[in-house]
Design a protein around this motif. Structure first.
Motif, mmCIF file in Angstrom:
data_model
loop_
_atom_site.group_PDB
_atom_site.id
_atom_site.type_symbol
_atom_site.label_atom_id
_atom_site.label_comp_id
_atom_site.label_asym_id
_atom_site.label_seq_id
_atom_site.Cartn_x
_atom_site.Cartn_y
_atom_site.Cartn_z
ATOM 1 N N PRO A 126 58.002 85.718 47.500
ATOM 2 C CA PRO A 126 57.130 84.570 47.831
ATOM 3 C C PRO A 126 56.615 84.610 49.261
ATOM 4 C CG PRO A 126 59.029 83.849 46.575
ATOM 5 C CD PRO A 126 59.268 85.282 46.899
ATOM 6 N N GLY A 127 57.489 84.979 50.216
ATOM 7 C CA GLY A 127 57.044 85.042 51.608
ATOM 8 C C GLY A 127 55.961 86.081 51.814
ATOM 9 N N ALA A 128 56.085 87.226 51.134
ATOM 10 C CA ALA A 128 55.085 88.284 51.258
ATOM 11 C C ALA A 128 53.741 87.835 50.697
ATOM 12 C CB ALA A 128 55.577 89.533 50.530
ATOM 13 N N LYS A 129 53.805 87.166 49.556
ATOM 14 C CA LYS A 129 52.558 86.679 48.967
ATOM 15 C C LYS A 129 51.878 85.660 49.884
ATOM 16 C CE LYS A 129 53.950 87.290 44.143
ATOM 17 N NZ LYS A 129 54.234 86.620 42.852
ATOM 18 N N ALA A 130 52.663 84.792 50.475
ATOM 19 C CA ALA A 130 52.099 83.787 51.373
ATOM 20 C C ALA A 130 51.426 84.441 52.568
ATOM 21 C CB ALA A 130 53.207 82.840 51.841
ATOM 22 N N PHE A 185 49.926 79.303 60.669
ATOM 23 C CA PHE A 185 50.474 79.862 59.421
ATOM 24 C C PHE A 185 51.695 79.079 58.956
ATOM 25 C CE2 PHE A 185 53.697 82.754 57.511
ATOM 26 C CZ PHE A 185 53.061 82.943 56.293
ATOM 27 N N TRP A 186 52.534 78.641 59.908
ATOM 28 C CA TRP A 186 53.804 78.004 59.551
ATOM 29 C C TRP A 186 53.626 76.599 59.002
ATOM 30 C CZ3 TRP A 186 56.899 81.875 59.394
ATOM 31 C CH2 TRP A 186 56.698 82.958 60.267
ATOM 32 N N SER A 187 52.397 76.060 59.142
ATOM 33 C CA SER A 187 52.117 74.752 58.550
ATOM 34 C C SER A 187 51.094 74.849 57.424
ATOM 35 C CB SER A 187 51.604 73.784 59.626
ATOM 36 O OG SER A 187 50.437 74.303 60.241
ATOM 37 N N SER A 188 50.841 76.083 56.974
ATOM 38 C CA SER A 188 49.815 76.299 55.951
ATOM 39 C C SER A 188 50.338 75.973 54.559
ATOM 40 C CB SER A 188 49.347 77.751 55.989
ATOM 41 O OG SER A 188 50.401 78.628 55.600
ATOM 42 N N ASN A 189 49.402 75.707 53.652
ATOM 43 C CA ASN A 189 49.761 75.461 52.251
ATOM 44 C C ASN A 189 50.368 76.707 51.617
ATOM 45 O OD1 ASN A 189 48.848 72.806 52.275
ATOM 46 N ND2 ASN A 189 46.766 73.390 51.700
#
Length: 536
Positions: A126-130, A185-189
């Protein structure tokens, strides 16, 4: 032969009070000796039994169980160990609930580990996809922050046509750049969505457990308490108790029992006192006056875990204490008695505090369990016991004949079928041998098996439960002792089924508590029962 005291006392007859005093004294000695075992190593076992018994309570609604455990979580001093174990359960059983909270509160330092799970490149985590999705959407502002392992970087156009090129990304270096230069990025959807399934919680479990407990207690976070409430309503009460209550120290567990008291309502379901969980509810409801945690531990042990208590006593190395218990039980069982000899004790229970009366009856029932386990090991001994105590019985059809293939005829019980499987297994195993040896061994083992079954497998239908169940030698000590206990409890009034209160007994109870038999001279049981329930 052992007397079970199943004849209701004559309420206007005092009986043999001297024998009653001897019995009470010996039961007190038995209590003290059992506590020597508890203090020397059995206490933790007794606490575990108590937690398991609490977990079997069935009258609590999901809403009540949630309120009860939330009250405990919020009580002072704070139960951080309890809370930590609860958070662990949420992570294991409902990680998405916790993930939704993490997605709103980010810790970039910890979250950087989230992206190193792919082992050096971006896979399908999931982190990679984000990271990849955000980079494409915001390529004009953040593409230059991507670090590549090769000699040169990749352009957005190339990666768009060949997404596997993202596998050449230096994840650790890229995340460090994003931490410093791409705070959006850290507050992105995209990033929030990657956290919602809760998988991130297992990257650094210890940290996130402590983080959640801090959100609960230090920040009093509404969304954390909401998630906790939802989980407590959805989870099985038994699972919650077995996992959580063992984390409490004795004083906190004692406080929990007092909190539990106000949520119990045994009247909701008028079950039989043979039901262990219902019996424990009745005990707690009637014994809110318990002075110490020790009293509840002992009550639970003798009421609901007689078999485990006996096993514990046998496993311990205190041979002197074991001999003392055996001697005390023997003396109790040899007290001169008749059908009403327990009557004075039953009547004395009306003068005692509820917990003292419960303790007395519970210890006497455990004496019966102990004696039956030690003395009644044959069919003849059990049938003599039934006859001596006016218990009618019918032999269960357990002695079904084996057919030529070693299988039981239809109509046998589960125990019969298990025995049949054993015979079949032995025959199948012997078939691998030579013919002559197989035939000899089979006939020999077959004959021995039949003898074993005839001598060891047997059961009875009993009049005390209206012949509704078949009882075998292994289970009878527990069943009979519990039946005796439930019978005595009903006589004393430890039941919420008012049909157990006879007319004479109501007169006796009202007199003992200093109440008139009736305000207008009426003697009918219905009036006195209502008066007793209202006033006593």
């Amino acid at each position: 032969m052992l007397q079970l005291f199943l004849s209701e006392p004559i309420w206007n007859d005092n009986g043999d009070e001297n024998s009653a005093k001897i019995r009470v004294s010996l039961l007190s000695q038995l209590e003290s000796t059992i506590w020597l075992f508890m203090a020397s190593g059995g206490r933790s076992e007794a606490r575990l039994w108590l937690c398991n018994t609490i977990g079997r309570i069935s009258s609590l609604t999901r809403h009540n169980q949630c309120e009860l455990l939330l009250d405990l979580l919020r009580s002072k001093p704070l139960k951080k160990g309890f809370a930590s174990q609860l958070v662990e359960m949420i992570f294991e059983n409902s990680p998405h609930k916790a993930g939704s909270i993490i997605s709103k509160r980010r810790n970039p330092t910890r979250i950087s580990k989230w992206f190193s799970k792919a082992g050096g490149g971006l896979g399908h985590e999931p982190g990679a996809k984000a990271l990849s999705q955000f980079s494409f959407v915001n390529r004009d502002t953040c593409w230059e922050e991507l670090e590549w392992k090769g000699k040169h970087g990749q352009s957005p156009a190339v990666v768009a046509t060949k997404p596997h090129y993202f596998l050449d990304l230096d994840v650790q270096a890229t995340v460090e750049n994003f931490l410093e230069n791409v705070p959006e990025f850290w507050s992105s959807n995209e990033f929030s969505e990657s956290l919602k399934d809760g998988e991130i919680l297992f990257v650094d479990r210890k940290y996130f457990v402590e983080y959640f407990v801090d959100l609960m207690y230090k920040e009093d976070s509404k969304d954390v308490w909401k998630v906790t409430s939802e989980f407590l309503k959805e989870e099985c009460f038994s699972s919650l108790c077995k996992r959580l209550l063992i984390t409490l120290d004795e004083s906190d567990l004692c406080d929990f029992l007092k909190m539990l008291f106000k949520y119990l309502n045994p009247r909701m379901e008028q079950k039989d006192l043979m039901d262990s969980s219902y019996l424990f509810e009745v005990i707690l409801s009637k014994c809110a006056d318990f002075r110490s945690f020790d009293e509840i531990l002992l009550l639970n042990a003798v009421f609901n875990h007689g078999r485990q208590l006996l096993r514990l006593l046998r496993d311990e190395e205190g041979h002197e204490e074991q001999a003392r218990i055996k001697d005390i039980v023997s003396k109790i069982c040899t007290i001169p008695s008749d059908d009403s000899s327990l009557g004075p004790i039953i009547k004395d229970c009306f003068k005692m505090k509820n917990i003292q009366a419960c303790k007395l009856l519970g210890l006497q029932s455990w004496v019966i369990y102990y004696s039956l386990s030690e003395q009644c090991r044959t069919h003849d001994s059990w049938e003599s016991l039934f006859l001596c105590n006016a218990i009618s019985f019918r032999t269960s059809d357990r002695y079904s004949f084996l057919d030529n293939q070693g299988a039981y005829e239809e109509g046998g019980s589960d125990l019969d079928r298990k025995a049949s499987k054993t015979v079949k297994h032995k025959k199948k195993h012997s078939s691998r041998r030579k013919r002559k040896k197989r035939d000899f061994d089979h006939n020999d083992s077959y004959d021995n098996e039949v003898l074993d079954l005839q001598s060891n497998v047997g059961s009875w239908f009993l009049s005390i439960d209206e012949y509704s169940a078949s009882w075998n030698i292994e289970d009878l000590p527990e069943y009979v002792s519990k039946y005796c206990l439930s019978t005595w409890m009903k006589w004393v009034g430890f039941s919420f089924t008012d049909e157990n209160l006879s007319n004479d007994k109501l007169d006796y109870q009202l007199e003992k508590v200093g109440k008139p038999r009736s305000s207008d001279g009426r003697k009918d049981a219905k009036f006195k029962r209502a008066y007793y329930e209202r006033e006593v």
